[in-house]
Write a protein that holds these residues in place. Sequence first.
Motif, PDB file in Angstrom:
ATOM      1  N   CYS A  21      36.983  47.339  40.744  1.00 49.41           N
ATOM      2  CA  CYS A  21      35.916  46.908  41.644  1.00 49.41           C
ATOM      3  C   CYS A  21      34.583  47.409  41.101  1.00 49.41           C
ATOM      4  CB  CYS A  21      36.147  47.453  43.051  1.00 49.41           C
ATOM      5  SG  CYS A  21      34.742  47.132  44.128  1.00 49.41           S
ATOM      6  N   CYS A  57      32.435  49.613  44.117  1.00 48.80           N
ATOM      7  CA  CYS A  57      32.761  51.015  44.447  1.00 48.80           C
ATOM      8  C   CYS A  57      33.355  51.753  43.254  1.00 48.80           C
ATOM      9  CB  CYS A  57      33.669  51.099  45.668  1.00 48.80           C
ATOM     10  SG  CYS A  57      35.357  50.564  45.383  1.00 48.80           S
ATOM     11  N   CYS A  77      38.549  43.841  47.127  1.00 50.92           N
ATOM     12  CA  CYS A  77      38.770  45.281  46.998  1.00 50.92           C
ATOM     13  C   CYS A  77      39.191  45.895  48.338  1.00 50.92           C
ATOM     14  CB  CYS A  77      37.485  45.952  46.494  1.00 50.92           C
ATOM     15  SG  CYS A  77      37.622  47.750  46.495  1.00 50.92           S
ATOM     16  N   HIS A 106      39.182  48.957  49.127  1.00 55.15           N
ATOM     17  CA  HIS A 106      38.380  50.144  49.461  1.00 55.15           C
ATOM     18  C   HIS A 106      37.069  49.750  50.136  1.00 55.15           C
ATOM     19  CE1 HIS A 106      41.242  52.086  46.881  1.00 55.15           C
ATOM     20  NE2 HIS A 106      40.821  51.433  45.805  1.00 55.15           N
ATOM     21  N   CYS A 107      36.422  48.682  49.633  1.00 58.42           N
ATOM     22  CA  CYS A 107      35.072  48.370  50.139  1.00 58.42           C
ATOM     23  C   CYS A 107      34.884  46.897  50.481  1.00 58.42           C
ATOM     24  CB  CYS A 107      34.021  48.812  49.120  1.00 58.42           C
ATOM     25  SG  CYS A 107      33.921  47.703  47.697  1.00 58.42           S
ATOM     26  N   SER A 131      34.662  44.318  48.699  1.00 59.82           N
ATOM     27  CA  SER A 131      33.848  43.536  47.773  1.00 59.82           C
ATOM     28  C   SER A 131      34.720  42.501  47.050  1.00 59.82           C
ATOM     29  CB  SER A 131      33.207  44.477  46.758  1.00 59.82           C
ATOM     30  OG  SER A 131      32.769  43.738  45.639  1.00 59.82           O
TER      31      SER A 131
HETATM   32 ZN   LIG Z   1      35.435  48.290  45.983  1.00 57.12          ZN
END
Ligand SMILES: [Zn+2]
Lengths: 117, 219
Positions: free
Chosen positions: A74, A77, A90, A92-93, A95
């Motif tokens: 990604c 992040c 992603c 985690h974030c 995106s």
């Molecule tokens: Zn990310």
Amino acid sequence: MHELGIVFYIIRDVKKAAEENHVNHVDAVVMDIGEVSTVVPHLLTDCWRWAADKEELLKGCELKVNTIPAVTWCDDCKREYETVKHGRTCPHCNSENTWLLRGNEVEIREIQVETHS
Amino acid sequence: MDEVKVIEIKKSVFAENEQDANNLRQELKDKGVFLLNLMSAPGSGKTSTLIQLINRIKGKTRVAVMEADIDSDVDAVKIKEKTGVPSIQLHTGGMCHLDAEMTRQGLDNVNLDEVDLVVLENVGNLVCPAEFDTGATCNAMILSVPEGDDKPLKYPLMFTVCDLVIINKMDVVPYFDFDLERCKKYIHLRNPQAQIIPVSAKTGHGIDHLVEWLLKQLP
Ligand SMILES: [Zn+2]
Ligand SMILES: Nc1nc2c(ncn2[C@@H]2O[C@H](COP(=O)(O)OP(=O)(O)OP(=O)(O)O)[C@@H](O)[C@H]2O)c(=O)[nH]1
Ligand SMILES: [Mg+2]
Ligand SMILES: [Zn+2]
């Protein structure tokens, strides 16, 4: 079928390598196949058996498939995640600014031959 | 005693084809020939769109067609009958795609001194042709309305390798749940540079845009 075309490419490359190394029989070919490469391993080995046995050099030669897990990067992040689980987004974030790092390989890693000494 | 000796190779199986394809691309460039590789799922309208396109472009540039089919020559015959341009049939021998070597063999049967544009109708398939570089100057694909606007999400590689995406069968949009804007968004997610041209090979709508775009690409 897709896998058959790939098998013909493998045979061509292995023949070339065998010639360069003065080998007259290959016992195993080891492949690195990425998880998202679109190659289906069991179809590949089925096509391989059919085509390889027609070649003196490759009679009975085993095709070993080593699966490479797919990993995406990604760019927002700056973290990695498992592609197959999360796809393009992603985890985690959220995106979508993401790139496949590995998992797309269709590579011949090595060939194995028996040497008589 | 027998011992196992390991010979390291570490080489992509596509490497040699890619080299072949790059050589072919350069040779065609030197000859001033533009090779358009047209791909799609079976029945999206490759042959129908080609007939419309060729009939509008043949007065402006010299065209030949290569039809790749697993095992028939109906498309090659149809192209010749409906457009009058030279068209040859390539048999893929059961293979689901063409590679650079097969493309080169096909081109051996085309008089390259007498054409400016060669169109290759690839095997109907959204997976394999995307993996094998044919050596074409330009890759194009057709997505037809009944297939759905989410195809770019399901077959990302095909959309990534194409410079041009033709959206065909626009005449049937009212009967399908197909959102052109959403489709364009999905295509650009995969390939921000992709040119997108909606057409109907049935009514001829949009084909002029295709002609205009293609003429601009020619040397
Ligand atoms: Zn990310
Ligand atoms: N309604 C409508 N039908 C179309 C259009 N374009 C093609 N068709 C129909 O779709 C069917 C398939 O068209 P083809 O041009 O043969 O498709 P193709 O991609 O060449 O097919 P294959 O070579 O078999 O993969 C035919 O029945 C065409 O008449 C279109 O713009 N609108
Ligand atoms: Mg066709
Ligand atoms: Zn295939």
